[in-house]
Design a protein around this motif. Structure first.
Motif, mmCIF file in Angstrom:
data_model
loop_
_atom_site.group_PDB
_atom_site.id
_atom_site.type_symbol
_atom_site.label_atom_id
_atom_site.label_comp_id
_atom_site.label_asym_id
_atom_site.label_seq_id
_atom_site.Cartn_x
_atom_site.Cartn_y
_atom_site.Cartn_z
ATOM 1 N N ASP A 24 -33.035 7.397 -5.226
ATOM 2 C CA ASP A 24 -32.581 7.098 -3.869
ATOM 3 C C ASP A 24 -31.380 6.159 -3.958
ATOM 4 O OD1 ASP A 24 -34.679 8.547 -2.684
ATOM 5 O OD2 ASP A 24 -36.015 6.811 -2.765
ATOM 6 N N LEU A 25 -30.374 6.440 -3.167
ATOM 7 C CA LEU A 25 -29.156 5.634 -3.192
ATOM 8 C C LEU A 25 -28.488 5.721 -1.830
ATOM 9 C CD1 LEU A 25 -26.972 4.088 -4.931
ATOM 10 C CD2 LEU A 25 -25.946 6.340 -5.328
ATOM 11 N N VAL A 26 -28.160 4.565 -1.256
ATOM 12 C CA VAL A 26 -27.467 4.519 0.028
ATOM 13 C C VAL A 26 -26.189 3.706 -0.148
ATOM 14 C CG1 VAL A 26 -27.552 3.803 2.439
ATOM 15 C CG2 VAL A 26 -29.625 4.676 1.326
ATOM 16 N N VAL A 27 -25.059 4.323 0.174
ATOM 17 C CA VAL A 27 -23.762 3.649 0.121
ATOM 18 C C VAL A 27 -23.219 3.575 1.540
ATOM 19 C CG1 VAL A 27 -21.485 3.591 -0.926
ATOM 20 C CG2 VAL A 27 -23.393 4.635 -2.174
ATOM 21 N N GLU A 28 -23.006 2.375 2.012
ATOM 22 C CA GLU A 28 -22.555 2.171 3.383
ATOM 23 C C GLU A 28 -21.056 2.443 3.504
ATOM 24 O OE1 GLU A 28 -24.554 1.682 5.754
ATOM 25 O OE2 GLU A 28 -26.391 1.094 4.690
ATOM 26 N N PRO A 29 -20.577 2.784 4.711
ATOM 27 C CA PRO A 29 -19.142 3.004 4.911
ATOM 28 C C PRO A 29 -18.327 1.788 4.474
ATOM 29 C CG PRO A 29 -20.366 3.750 6.827
ATOM 30 C CD PRO A 29 -21.344 3.038 5.954
ATOM 31 N N GLY A 30 -17.303 2.033 3.676
ATOM 32 C CA GLY A 30 -16.439 0.961 3.210
ATOM 33 C C GLY A 30 -16.966 0.174 2.026
ATOM 34 N N GLU A 31 -18.131 0.551 1.518
ATOM 35 C CA GLU A 31 -18.722 -0.169 0.388
ATOM 36 C C GLU A 31 -18.185 0.375 -0.929
ATOM 37 O OE1 GLU A 31 -23.156 -1.093 -1.574
ATOM 38 O OE2 GLU A 31 -22.964 0.160 0.216
ATOM 39 N N LEU A 32 -18.046 -0.516 -1.916
ATOM 40 C CA LEU A 32 -17.770 -0.093 -3.285
ATOM 41 C C LEU A 32 -19.061 -0.306 -4.069
ATOM 42 C CD1 LEU A 32 -14.632 -0.978 -5.456
ATOM 43 C CD2 LEU A 32 -16.856 -0.373 -6.393
ATOM 44 N N ARG A 33 -19.747 0.780 -4.355
ATOM 45 C CA ARG A 33 -21.021 0.735 -5.062
ATOM 46 C C ARG A 33 -20.807 1.199 -6.498
ATOM 47 N NH1 ARG A 33 -26.617 1.278 -4.060
ATOM 48 N NH2 ARG A 33 -26.104 0.177 -2.136
ATOM 49 N N ALA A 34 -21.387 0.476 -7.438
ATOM 50 C CA ALA A 34 -21.304 0.841 -8.849
ATOM 51 C C ALA A 34 -22.657 1.312 -9.342
ATOM 52 C CB ALA A 34 -20.822 -0.341 -9.681
ATOM 53 N N VAL A 35 -22.643 2.259 -10.261
ATOM 54 C CA VAL A 35 -23.849 2.726 -10.944
ATOM 55 C C VAL A 35 -23.643 2.489 -12.434
ATOM 56 C CG1 VAL A 35 -25.324 4.694 -11.478
ATOM 57 C CG2 VAL A 35 -24.331 4.478 -9.193
ATOM 58 N N ILE A 36 -24.550 1.735 -13.043
ATOM 59 C CA ILE A 36 -24.459 1.443 -14.466
ATOM 60 C C ILE A 36 -25.783 1.795 -15.137
ATOM 61 C CG2 ILE A 36 -22.776 -0.407 -14.085
ATOM 62 C CD1 ILE A 36 -25.019 -2.433 -14.647
ATOM 63 N N GLY A 37 -25.780 1.733 -16.460
ATOM 64 C CA GLY A 37 -26.986 2.024 -17.213
ATOM 65 C C GLY A 37 -26.632 2.358 -18.655
ATOM 66 N N PRO A 38 -27.587 2.258 -19.572
ATOM 67 C CA PRO A 38 -27.318 2.575 -20.977
ATOM 68 C C PRO A 38 -27.057 4.059 -21.171
ATOM 69 C CG PRO A 38 -29.662 2.251 -20.623
ATOM 70 C CD PRO A 38 -28.989 1.868 -19.335
ATOM 71 N N ASN A 39 -26.617 4.421 -22.358
ATOM 72 C CA ASN A 39 -26.416 5.838 -22.668
ATOM 73 C C ASN A 39 -27.707 6.614 -22.437
ATOM 74 O OD1 ASN A 39 -23.731 5.518 -23.447
ATOM 75 N ND2 ASN A 39 -24.262 5.098 -25.572
ATOM 76 N N GLY A 40 -27.584 7.776 -21.803
ATOM 77 C CA GLY A 40 -28.762 8.584 -21.525
ATOM 78 C C GLY A 40 -29.529 8.167 -20.296
ATOM 79 N N ALA A 41 -28.973 7.244 -19.512
ATOM 80 C CA ALA A 41 -29.680 6.745 -18.331
ATOM 81 C C ALA A 41 -29.685 7.745 -17.187
ATOM 82 C CB ALA A 41 -29.065 5.428 -17.860
ATOM 83 N N GLY A 42 -28.738 8.698 -17.191
ATOM 84 C CA GLY A 42 -28.656 9.667 -16.104
ATOM 85 C C GLY A 42 -27.461 9.478 -15.194
ATOM 86 N N LYS A 43 -26.552 8.566 -15.575
ATOM 87 C CA LYS A 43 -25.395 8.282 -14.713
ATOM 88 C C LYS A 43 -24.526 9.513 -14.487
ATOM 89 C CE LYS A 43 -23.601 5.181 -17.385
ATOM 90 N NZ LYS A 43 -24.512 5.395 -18.544
ATOM 91 N N SER A 44 -24.185 10.202 -15.572
ATOM 92 C CA SER A 44 -23.300 11.361 -15.458
ATOM 93 C C SER A 44 -23.948 12.483 -14.647
ATOM 94 C CB SER A 44 -22.907 11.879 -16.842
ATOM 95 O OG SER A 44 -22.136 10.908 -17.529
ATOM 96 N N THR A 45 -25.261 12.663 -14.829
ATOM 97 C CA THR A 45 -25.950 13.701 -14.070
ATOM 98 C C THR A 45 -25.986 13.355 -12.584
ATOM 99 O OG1 THR A 45 -27.327 14.264 -15.979
ATOM 100 C CG2 THR A 45 -28.111 14.976 -13.811
ATOM 101 N N LEU A 46 -26.276 12.103 -12.258
ATOM 102 C CA LEU A 46 -26.272 11.690 -10.854
ATOM 103 C C LEU A 46 -24.892 11.879 -10.250
ATOM 104 C CD1 LEU A 46 -27.662 10.385 -8.410
ATOM 105 C CD2 LEU A 46 -27.028 8.144 -9.360
ATOM 106 N N PHE A 47 -23.851 11.522 -10.996
ATOM 107 C CA PHE A 47 -22.480 11.701 -10.522
ATOM 108 C C PHE A 47 -22.208 13.175 -10.231
ATOM 109 C CE2 PHE A 47 -17.908 12.240 -11.017
ATOM 110 C CZ PHE A 47 -17.390 11.128 -10.378
ATOM 111 N N ALA A 48 -22.669 14.048 -11.128
ATOM 112 C CA ALA A 48 -22.455 15.487 -10.941
ATOM 113 C C ALA A 48 -23.216 16.023 -9.734
ATOM 114 C CB ALA A 48 -22.865 16.240 -12.202
ATOM 115 N N LEU A 49 -24.386 15.470 -9.455
ATOM 116 C CA LEU A 49 -25.153 15.903 -8.288
ATOM 117 C C LEU A 49 -24.440 15.519 -6.994
ATOM 118 C CD1 LEU A 49 -28.840 15.012 -9.293
ATOM 119 C CD2 LEU A 49 -27.621 17.176 -9.596
ATOM 120 N N ILE A 50 -23.835 14.345 -6.991
ATOM 121 C CA ILE A 50 -23.133 13.883 -5.793
ATOM 122 C C ILE A 50 -21.792 14.603 -5.644
ATOM 123 C CG2 ILE A 50 -22.081 11.879 -4.664
ATOM 124 C CD1 ILE A 50 -24.187 10.153 -6.145
ATOM 125 N N GLY A 51 -21.098 14.797 -6.774
ATOM 126 C CA GLY A 51 -19.776 15.397 -6.732
ATOM 127 C C GLY A 51 -19.774 16.905 -6.578
#
Length: 258
Positions: A24-51
Protein backbone atom coordinates in the motif's frame (compact mmCIF):
# COMPACT_ATOMS: atom_id res chain seq x y z
CA UNK A 1 -1.28 20.75 -9.93
CA UNK A 2 0.24 17.36 -9.23
CA UNK A 3 -1.82 14.20 -9.17
CA UNK A 4 -2.51 11.85 -6.27
CA UNK A 5 -1.22 8.29 -6.53
CA UNK A 6 -2.74 5.41 -4.56
CA UNK A 7 -1.34 1.88 -4.68
CA UNK A 8 -3.53 -0.58 -2.80
CA UNK A 9 -2.66 -4.21 -2.07
CA UNK A 10 -0.29 -4.49 -5.03
CA UNK A 11 1.27 -7.93 -5.46
CA UNK A 12 3.45 -9.47 -8.16
CA UNK A 13 5.01 -12.93 -8.19
CA UNK A 14 7.49 -14.60 -10.53
CA UNK A 15 7.62 -18.37 -10.53
CA UNK A 16 5.67 -18.50 -7.29
CA UNK A 17 8.04 -16.09 -5.51
CA UNK A 18 6.61 -12.71 -4.55
CA UNK A 19 8.66 -9.71 -5.68
CA UNK A 20 6.00 -7.34 -4.30
CA UNK A 21 3.43 -8.45 -1.76
CA UNK A 22 0.37 -6.48 -0.59
CA UNK A 23 2.02 -3.09 -0.90
CA UNK A 24 0.00 0.00 0.00
CA UNK A 25 1.34 3.42 -0.93
CA UNK A 26 -0.30 6.85 -0.98
CA UNK A 27 1.44 9.85 -2.57
CA UNK A 28 -0.31 13.16 -2.04
CA UNK A 29 -0.50 15.86 -4.75
CA UNK A 30 2.75 17.81 -4.85
CA UNK A 31 4.60 15.32 -2.65
CA UNK A 32 8.06 13.96 -3.41
CA UNK A 33 7.94 10.39 -2.12
CA UNK A 34 10.99 8.11 -2.15
CA UNK A 35 11.06 4.32 -2.14
CA UNK A 36 14.23 2.66 -0.86
CA UNK A 37 15.31 -0.81 0.14
CA UNK A 38 18.16 -3.33 -0.21
CA UNK A 39 18.81 -5.28 -3.39
CA UNK A 40 15.92 -7.64 -4.08
CA UNK A 41 13.50 -5.62 -1.96
CA UNK A 42 11.02 -5.21 -4.82
CA UNK A 43 11.66 -1.56 -5.69
CA UNK A 44 12.06 -2.09 -9.43
CA UNK A 45 8.99 -4.32 -9.60
CA UNK A 46 6.85 -1.80 -7.72
CA UNK A 47 8.11 0.94 -10.04
CA UNK A 48 7.14 -1.18 -13.06
CA UNK A 49 3.66 -1.80 -11.65
CA UNK A 50 3.09 1.93 -11.21
CA UNK A 51 4.72 2.93 -14.50
CA UNK A 52 2.89 0.34 -16.58
CA UNK A 53 5.74 -1.94 -17.60
CA UNK A 54 4.10 -4.78 -15.66
CA UNK A 55 0.55 -5.53 -14.49
CA UNK A 56 -0.08 -6.54 -10.86
CA UNK A 57 -1.34 -10.01 -10.03
CA UNK A 58 -3.52 -8.42 -7.35
CA UNK A 59 -4.30 -4.95 -6.09
CA UNK A 60 -4.74 -1.67 -7.94
CA UNK A 61 -2.97 1.54 -8.93
CA UNK A 62 -5.05 4.73 -9.10
CA UNK A 63 -4.26 8.22 -10.33
CA UNK A 64 -6.66 10.80 -8.93
CA UNK A 65 -9.08 7.97 -8.25
CA UNK A 66 -8.89 6.55 -11.78
CA UNK A 67 -7.62 2.99 -11.98
CA UNK A 68 -4.60 2.85 -14.33
CA UNK A 69 -2.94 -0.50 -13.61
CA UNK A 70 -4.49 -2.12 -16.71
CA UNK A 71 -3.97 0.85 -19.03
CA UNK A 72 -1.22 0.81 -21.67
CA UNK A 73 1.70 3.20 -21.26
CA UNK A 74 0.44 5.72 -23.83
CA UNK A 75 -2.89 6.06 -22.01
CA UNK A 76 -1.08 6.67 -18.72
CA UNK A 77 1.00 9.33 -20.47
CA UNK A 78 -2.18 11.02 -21.67
CA UNK A 79 -3.39 11.08 -18.07
CA UNK A 80 -0.20 12.83 -16.99
CA UNK A 81 2.23 10.07 -16.01
CA UNK A 82 5.84 10.44 -17.20
CA UNK A 83 8.58 7.88 -16.51
CA UNK A 84 12.36 8.37 -16.31
CA UNK A 85 14.13 5.01 -16.39
CA UNK A 86 17.47 4.17 -14.81
CA UNK A 87 19.02 3.32 -18.18
CA UNK A 88 18.96 6.32 -20.51
CA UNK A 89 16.44 5.45 -23.22
CA UNK A 90 17.21 7.69 -26.17
CA UNK A 91 16.86 7.73 -29.94
CA UNK A 92 20.59 7.82 -30.75
CA UNK A 93 20.37 9.11 -34.34
CA UNK A 94 17.98 11.92 -33.50
CA UNK A 95 19.14 15.26 -32.13
CA UNK A 96 18.68 16.16 -28.50
CA UNK A 97 15.82 18.50 -29.46
CA UNK A 98 14.09 15.81 -31.52
CA UNK A 99 14.39 13.35 -28.63
CA UNK A 100 12.67 15.78 -26.29
CA UNK A 101 9.95 16.61 -28.82
CA UNK A 102 8.86 12.96 -28.66
CA UNK A 103 7.72 13.63 -25.09
CA UNK A 104 5.09 16.11 -26.26
CA UNK A 105 3.27 13.66 -28.55
CA UNK A 106 0.34 13.45 -26.14
CA UNK A 107 -0.20 17.22 -26.33
CA UNK A 108 -0.86 17.56 -30.02
CA UNK A 109 -4.45 17.22 -31.22
CA UNK A 110 -4.02 18.26 -34.83
CA UNK A 111 -4.35 14.68 -36.04
CA UNK A 112 -2.91 12.68 -38.90
CA UNK A 113 -4.95 14.38 -41.64
CA UNK A 114 -3.84 17.85 -40.57
CA UNK A 115 -0.22 16.72 -40.63
CA UNK A 116 -0.58 14.98 -44.00
CA UNK A 117 -2.02 18.00 -45.81
CA UNK A 118 -0.11 20.58 -43.74
CA UNK A 119 -3.13 22.38 -42.36
CA UNK A 120 -2.49 25.42 -40.14
CA UNK A 121 -3.42 23.35 -37.08
CA UNK A 122 -0.44 21.11 -37.78
CA UNK A 123 1.99 24.04 -37.94
CA UNK A 124 0.63 25.53 -34.72
CA UNK A 125 0.99 22.20 -32.97
CA UNK A 126 4.52 21.73 -34.29
CA UNK A 127 5.59 25.20 -33.12
CA UNK A 128 4.15 24.50 -29.68
CA UNK A 129 6.04 21.22 -29.39
CA UNK A 130 9.35 22.78 -30.48
CA UNK A 131 8.88 25.61 -27.98
CA UNK A 132 8.13 23.21 -25.14
CA UNK A 133 11.07 20.98 -26.07
CA UNK A 134 13.49 23.91 -26.03
CA UNK A 135 12.15 25.01 -22.66
CA UNK A 136 12.57 21.50 -21.25
CA UNK A 137 16.15 21.31 -22.55
CA UNK A 138 16.92 24.60 -20.86
CA UNK A 139 15.46 23.33 -17.56
CA UNK A 140 17.93 20.46 -17.46
CA UNK A 141 20.92 22.49 -18.66
CA UNK A 142 21.04 21.18 -22.24
CA UNK A 143 20.04 24.30 -24.18
CA UNK A 144 23.42 24.38 -25.95
CA UNK A 145 23.21 20.69 -26.91
CA UNK A 146 19.94 20.82 -28.84
CA UNK A 147 21.37 20.15 -32.32
CA UNK A 148 23.79 17.42 -31.29
CA UNK A 149 22.99 13.74 -31.93
CA UNK A 150 21.75 12.14 -28.72
CA UNK A 151 24.32 9.35 -29.03
CA UNK A 152 27.15 11.90 -28.75
CA UNK A 153 26.06 13.10 -25.31
CA UNK A 154 27.90 11.82 -22.20
CA UNK A 155 25.95 9.59 -19.80
CA UNK A 156 25.00 12.41 -17.45
CA UNK A 157 23.62 14.47 -20.31
CA UNK A 158 21.75 11.46 -21.72
CA UNK A 159 20.06 11.05 -18.32
CA UNK A 160 19.21 14.75 -18.34
CA UNK A 161 17.85 14.37 -21.87
CA UNK A 162 15.46 11.65 -20.77
CA UNK A 163 14.27 13.88 -17.92
CA UNK A 164 13.74 16.76 -20.35
CA UNK A 165 11.62 14.48 -22.56
CA UNK A 166 9.50 13.54 -19.55
CA UNK A 167 9.04 17.20 -18.58
CA UNK A 168 8.09 18.11 -22.15
CA UNK A 169 4.95 16.02 -21.66
CA UNK A 170 3.95 18.39 -18.83
CA UNK A 171 3.33 15.52 -16.38
CA UNK A 172 1.28 15.58 -13.23
CA UNK A 173 3.08 12.52 -11.86
CA UNK A 174 6.79 12.00 -12.52
CA UNK A 175 8.27 8.55 -11.83
CA UNK A 176 12.05 8.43 -11.47
CA UNK A 177 14.00 5.17 -11.32
CA UNK A 178 17.42 5.77 -9.68
CA UNK A 179 18.04 9.06 -11.51
CA UNK A 180 21.23 9.78 -9.52
CA UNK A 181 22.88 6.46 -10.40
CA UNK A 182 26.24 6.95 -12.09
CA UNK A 183 26.18 10.74 -11.83
CA UNK A 184 29.10 12.78 -10.52
CA UNK A 185 28.63 14.77 -7.32
CA UNK A 186 28.07 18.05 -9.17
CA UNK A 187 25.52 16.40 -11.46
CA UNK A 188 23.67 14.94 -8.46
CA UNK A 189 23.54 18.38 -6.89
CA UNK A 190 22.11 19.88 -10.09
CA UNK A 191 19.52 17.11 -10.29
CA UNK A 192 18.54 17.60 -6.65
CA UNK A 193 18.08 21.34 -7.22
CA UNK A 194 15.91 20.70 -10.29
CA UNK A 195 13.70 18.18 -8.47
CA UNK A 196 13.29 20.62 -5.58
CA UNK A 197 12.21 23.32 -8.05
CA UNK A 198 9.72 20.96 -9.70
CA UNK A 199 8.22 20.13 -6.34
CA UNK A 200 7.87 23.82 -5.53
CA UNK A 201 5.85 24.08 -8.76
CA UNK A 202 3.45 21.41 -7.48
CA UNK A 203 4.59 18.35 -9.42
CA UNK A 204 4.01 14.98 -7.72
CA UNK A 205 7.08 12.73 -7.84
CA UNK A 206 7.88 9.16 -6.90
CA UNK A 207 11.60 8.48 -6.62
CA UNK A 208 13.15 5.01 -6.44
CA UNK A 209 16.78 5.46 -5.46
CA UNK A 210 19.80 3.65 -3.98
CA UNK A 211 21.60 6.83 -2.90
CA UNK A 212 20.26 7.25 0.63
CA UNK A 213 21.88 10.64 1.13
CA UNK A 214 20.24 11.92 -2.05
CA UNK A 215 16.86 10.64 -0.85
CA UNK A 216 17.11 11.99 2.67
CA UNK A 217 17.75 15.57 1.59
CA UNK A 218 14.92 15.62 -0.95
CA UNK A 219 11.98 13.43 0.06
CA UNK A 220 8.97 14.55 2.08
CA UNK A 221 8.32 10.96 3.07
CA UNK A 222 10.14 7.68 2.53
CA UNK A 223 8.73 4.17 2.04
CA UNK A 224 11.08 1.27 2.77
CA UNK A 225 10.66 -2.15 1.16
CA UNK A 226 12.26 -5.41 2.18
CA UNK A 227 11.51 -8.78 0.59
CA UNK A 228 8.58 -7.24 -1.28
CA UNK A 229 6.82 -5.77 1.76
CA UNK A 230 6.65 -2.30 3.28
CA UNK A 231 8.63 -2.40 6.54
CA UNK A 232 8.64 1.32 7.34
CA UNK A 233 7.22 4.63 6.22
CA UNK A 234 7.67 8.18 7.45
CA UNK A 235 9.78 11.30 7.21
CA UNK A 236 13.47 10.89 6.37
CA UNK A 237 14.38 11.38 10.04
CA UNK A 238 11.81 8.80 11.19
CA UNK A 239 12.94 6.25 8.65
CA UNK A 240 16.63 6.75 9.37
CA UNK A 241 15.99 6.03 13.06
CA UNK A 242 13.70 3.01 12.53
CA UNK A 243 15.36 -0.17 13.89
CA UNK A 244 13.85 -2.32 11.15
CA UNK A 245 15.30 -0.05 8.48
CA UNK A 246 18.70 0.06 10.14
CA UNK A 247 18.77 -3.72 10.31
CA UNK A 248 17.51 -4.32 6.76
CA UNK A 249 19.15 -1.55 4.79
CA UNK A 250 20.92 1.38 6.37
CA UNK A 251 23.41 -0.34 8.64
CA UNK A 252 23.99 -3.11 11.09
CA UNK A 253 21.83 -4.34 13.93
CA UNK A 254 23.72 -2.21 16.44
CA UNK A 255 22.32 0.89 14.75
CA UNK A 256 25.24 2.33 12.77
CA UNK A 257 23.49 3.96 9.82
CA UNK A 258 25.10 3.79 6.39
Amino acid sequence: MGASLVVSGASKAFGGVFAVREVDLVVEPGELRAVIGPNGAGKSTLFALIGGQRAPDAGAVRLDGVRIDRLPAHRRAQLGVSVVFQAARIFPRMTALENVMVGAHTATHAGFLAAAVRWPAHYRSERLIVSRAREALARVGLADWSTRPAASLPLGQQRALQLARALCAEPRLLLLDEPASGLRAAERDELAALLADLQQEGLTMLLVEHDVGFVMRLADRVTVLDLGRVIAEGTPAEVRADPAVIAAYLGDRQGSAA
